[in-house]
Design a protein around this motif. Structure first.
Motif, mmCIF file in Angstrom:
data_model
loop_
_atom_site.group_PDB
_atom_site.id
_atom_site.type_symbol
_atom_site.label_atom_id
_atom_site.label_comp_id
_atom_site.label_asym_id
_atom_site.label_seq_id
_atom_site.Cartn_x
_atom_site.Cartn_y
_atom_site.Cartn_z
ATOM 1 N N GLU A 104 8.359 -23.367 -55.112
ATOM 2 C CA GLU A 104 7.561 -23.203 -53.900
ATOM 3 C C GLU A 104 6.406 -24.187 -53.975
ATOM 4 N N TRP A 105 6.200 -24.902 -52.868
ATOM 5 C CA TRP A 105 5.185 -25.948 -52.765
ATOM 6 C C TRP A 105 4.301 -25.686 -51.565
ATOM 7 N N THR A 106 3.057 -26.132 -51.639
ATOM 8 C CA THR A 106 2.121 -25.929 -50.534
ATOM 9 C C THR A 106 2.486 -26.743 -49.310
ATOM 10 N N ARG A 145 17.820 -28.392 -51.753
ATOM 11 C CA ARG A 145 17.669 -27.917 -50.376
ATOM 12 C C ARG A 145 16.257 -27.390 -50.147
ATOM 13 N N ARG A 146 15.705 -27.759 -48.963
ATOM 14 C CA ARG A 146 14.355 -27.328 -48.570
ATOM 15 C C ARG A 146 14.458 -26.210 -47.544
ATOM 16 N N TYR A 147 13.637 -25.171 -47.742
ATOM 17 C CA TYR A 147 13.680 -24.001 -46.857
ATOM 18 C C TYR A 147 12.275 -23.605 -46.430
ATOM 19 N N HIS A 148 12.218 -22.900 -45.280
ATOM 20 C CA HIS A 148 11.028 -22.178 -44.838
ATOM 21 C C HIS A 148 11.341 -20.699 -44.933
ATOM 22 N N LEU A 149 10.392 -19.925 -45.392
ATOM 23 C CA LEU A 149 10.557 -18.471 -45.473
ATOM 24 C C LEU A 149 10.555 -17.884 -44.062
ATOM 25 N N LEU A 150 11.563 -17.083 -43.751
ATOM 26 C CA LEU A 150 11.640 -16.428 -42.452
ATOM 27 C C LEU A 150 11.114 -14.999 -42.488
ATOM 28 N N ALA A 151 11.399 -14.298 -43.566
ATOM 29 C CA ALA A 151 10.968 -12.893 -43.657
ATOM 30 C C ALA A 151 10.809 -12.484 -45.094
ATOM 31 N N THR A 157 2.283 -23.942 -38.990
ATOM 32 C CA THR A 157 2.106 -25.233 -39.619
ATOM 33 C C THR A 157 1.700 -25.115 -41.086
ATOM 34 N N ASN A 158 1.222 -23.968 -41.523
ATOM 35 C CA ASN A 158 0.770 -23.812 -42.894
ATOM 36 C C ASN A 158 1.812 -23.154 -43.793
ATOM 37 N N GLN A 159 3.062 -23.137 -43.384
ATOM 38 C CA GLN A 159 4.106 -22.544 -44.206
ATOM 39 C C GLN A 159 4.331 -23.345 -45.474
ATOM 40 N N THR A 160 4.580 -22.618 -46.553
ATOM 41 C CA THR A 160 4.938 -23.303 -47.785
ATOM 42 C C THR A 160 6.392 -23.757 -47.716
ATOM 43 N N ILE A 161 6.747 -24.653 -48.623
ATOM 44 C CA ILE A 161 8.102 -25.189 -48.705
ATOM 45 C C ILE A 161 8.786 -24.543 -49.903
ATOM 46 N N HIS A 162 9.965 -24.008 -49.682
ATOM 47 C CA HIS A 162 10.760 -23.401 -50.749
ATOM 48 C C HIS A 162 11.934 -24.330 -51.056
ATOM 49 N N ILE A 163 12.186 -24.512 -52.339
ATOM 50 C CA ILE A 163 13.254 -25.397 -52.791
ATOM 51 C C ILE A 163 14.226 -24.609 -53.657
ATOM 52 N N VAL A 164 15.507 -24.849 -53.424
ATOM 53 C CA VAL A 164 16.549 -24.391 -54.330
ATOM 54 C C VAL A 164 17.324 -25.639 -54.718
#
Length: 99
Positions: free
Chosen positions: A59-61, A93-99, A2-9
């Motif tokens: 990258e956003w909190t 586009r909004r992403y979650h970091l996987l690895a 639940t605390n993952q940051t949001i990545h945007i491209v």
């Protein structure tokens, strides 16, 4: 997680004769956005081989922080200037970091 940051491209393509005008508008976003609560990373890239091709890497909190950015006066002012400078609406586009 639940605390993952949001990545945007965010991909933006300038009209060929409007590259410098668009670049100026996009650069205006950098400093005020980097000062926003929740902004971790806010970078603007320009393609080396195609100068009309711009990309923001962000990258956003949280989604809330990102949504506050999208509603901010400086973002809204820049968005209002895009008409006549770009080939199409920005591809964000909004992403979650996987690895």
């Amino acid at each position: 997680m639940t605390n993952q940051t949001i990545h945007i491209v965010a991909h933006i393509i300038a009209l060929p004769n409007k590259v410098e005008e668009l670049k100026a508008v996009l650069l205006e976003l950098i400093e005020p956005t980097r000062q926003e609560a929740g902004a971790i990373k806010y970078e603007l890239l320009q393609n080396q081989y195609d100068p009309t091709d711009f990309t923001f890497v962000e990258e956003w909190t949280s989604n809330e922080a990102l949504n506050s950015h999208l509603d901010s006066p400086h973002f809204q002012a820049a968005a209002a200037k895009l008409e006549g400078l770009v080939t199409a609406a920005p591809d964000i586009r909004r992403y979650h970091l996987l690895a």
